[in-house]
Design a protein around this motif. Structure first.
Motif, PDB file in Angstrom:
ATOM      1  N   GLY A  40       0.610  -1.285   0.057  1.00  0.00           N
ATOM      2  CA  GLY A  40      -0.078   0.134  -0.055  1.00  0.00           C
ATOM      3  C   GLY A  40       0.807   1.289   0.002  1.00  0.00           C
ATOM      4  O   GLY A  40       0.348   2.328   0.362  1.00  0.00           O
ATOM      5  N   LEU A  41       2.141   1.227  -0.413  1.00  0.00           N
ATOM      6  CA  LEU A  41       3.056   2.308  -0.595  1.00  0.00           C
ATOM      7  C   LEU A  41       2.441   3.193  -1.497  1.00  0.00           C
ATOM      8  O   LEU A  41       1.909   2.865  -2.529  1.00  0.00           O
ATOM      9  N   SER A  42       2.546   4.692  -1.312  1.00  0.00           N
ATOM     10  CA  SER A  42       2.204   5.605  -2.579  1.00  0.00           C
ATOM     11  C   SER A  42       3.322   5.400  -3.660  1.00  0.00           C
ATOM     12  O   SER A  42       4.156   4.648  -3.297  1.00  0.00           O
ATOM     13  N   ALA A  43       3.148   5.892  -4.840  1.00  0.00           N
ATOM     14  CA  ALA A  43       3.766   5.736  -5.899  1.00  0.00           C
ATOM     15  C   ALA A  43       5.420   6.251  -5.395  1.00  0.00           C
ATOM     16  O   ALA A  43       6.392   5.816  -5.844  1.00  0.00           O
ATOM     17  N   GLU A  44       5.241   7.600  -4.811  1.00  0.00           N
ATOM     18  CA  GLU A  44       6.590   8.227  -4.307  1.00  0.00           C
ATOM     19  C   GLU A  44       7.079   7.275  -3.263  1.00  0.00           C
ATOM     20  O   GLU A  44       8.627   7.166  -3.450  1.00  0.00           O
ATOM     21  N   GLU A  45       6.600   6.821  -2.518  1.00  0.00           N
ATOM     22  CA  GLU A  45       7.019   5.987  -1.562  1.00  0.00           C
ATOM     23  C   GLU A  45       7.644   4.698  -2.022  1.00  0.00           C
ATOM     24  O   GLU A  45       9.065   4.197  -1.882  1.00  0.00           O
ATOM     25  N   ALA A  46       7.197   4.096  -2.929  1.00  0.00           N
ATOM     26  CA  ALA A  46       7.526   2.700  -3.726  1.00  0.00           C
ATOM     27  C   ALA A  46       8.564   3.108  -4.549  1.00  0.00           C
ATOM     28  O   ALA A  46       9.951   2.297  -4.363  1.00  0.00           O
ATOM     29  N   ALA A  47       8.644   4.255  -5.306  1.00  0.00           N
ATOM     30  CA  ALA A  47       9.784   4.593  -6.114  1.00  0.00           C
ATOM     31  C   ALA A  47      11.041   5.024  -5.391  1.00  0.00           C
ATOM     32  O   ALA A  47      12.163   4.464  -5.609  1.00  0.00           O
ATOM     33  N   HIS A  48      10.794   5.819  -4.278  1.00  0.00           N
ATOM     34  CA  HIS A  48      12.031   5.910  -3.190  1.00  0.00           C
ATOM     35  C   HIS A  48      12.626   4.729  -2.819  1.00  0.00           C
ATOM     36  O   HIS A  48      13.674   4.432  -2.740  1.00  0.00           O
ATOM     37  N   ALA A  49      11.680   3.695  -2.254  1.00  0.00           N
ATOM     38  CA  ALA A  49      12.114   2.402  -1.709  1.00  0.00           C
ATOM     39  C   ALA A  49      13.021   1.455  -2.647  1.00  0.00           C
ATOM     40  O   ALA A  49      13.868   0.854  -2.197  1.00  0.00           O
ATOM     41  N   LEU A  50      12.803   1.692  -3.985  1.00  0.00           N
ATOM     42  CA  LEU A  50      13.468   0.812  -5.102  1.00  0.00           C
ATOM     43  C   LEU A  50      14.586   1.621  -5.643  1.00  0.00           C
ATOM     44  O   LEU A  50      15.279   1.170  -6.423  1.00  0.00           O
ATOM     45  N   GLY A  51      14.485   2.899  -5.307  1.00  0.00           N
ATOM     46  CA  GLY A  51      15.574   4.009  -5.864  1.00  0.00           C
ATOM     47  C   GLY A  51      15.500   4.227  -7.368  1.00  0.00           C
ATOM     48  O   GLY A  51      16.618   4.086  -8.041  1.00  0.00           O
ATOM     49  N   VAL A  52      14.308   4.313  -7.685  1.00  0.00           N
ATOM     50  CA  VAL A  52      13.862   4.571  -9.008  1.00  0.00           C
ATOM     51  C   VAL A  52      12.977   5.816  -9.343  1.00  0.00           C
ATOM     52  O   VAL A  52      12.340   6.244  -8.296  1.00  0.00           O
ATOM     53  N   SER A  53      12.762   6.362 -10.536  1.00  0.00           N
ATOM     54  CA  SER A  53      11.912   7.329 -10.553  1.00  0.00           C
ATOM     55  C   SER A  53      10.584   6.936 -10.530  1.00  0.00           C
ATOM     56  O   SER A  53      10.270   5.801 -10.626  1.00  0.00           O
TER      57      SER A  53
END
Length: 84
Positions: A40-53
């Motif tokens: 349930g992470l936001s798109a911003e949170e998930a992108a940050h966790a993966l180190g991608v845009s």
């Protein structure tokens, strides 16, 4: 040994099939899908966790959904824009 099916993950008669097919897709796609749809992470949170845009994350989610739909024999409307 089978991995347990999280109760949050698409409960219903086909949840085991979905869970199995999710485990068969690329780890890059699976991780993006998991973080966004299951955790349930936001798109911003998930992108940050993966180190991608955010755009890279959205592309991975789109491909994960397409691949899962194909594996499950479901039709996804390919004319739809990726989720934001």
């Amino acid at each position: 040994m089978k991995a347990p099916i999280p109760s949050k993950f698409m409960p219903g008669p086909n949840s085991e099939n979905v869970w199995q097919e999710t485990s068969e897709i690329s780890p890059l796609l699976r991780t993006a899908f998991w973080l966004r749809e299951i955790e349930g992470l936001s798109a911003e949170e998930a992108a940050h966790a993966l180190g991608v845009s955010r755009n890279t994350l959205k592309a991975r989610l789109w491909r994960a959904r397409q691949e899962l739909a194909a594996r499950l024999g479901l039709g996804l409307d390919t004319n739809l824009a990726p989720a934001t």
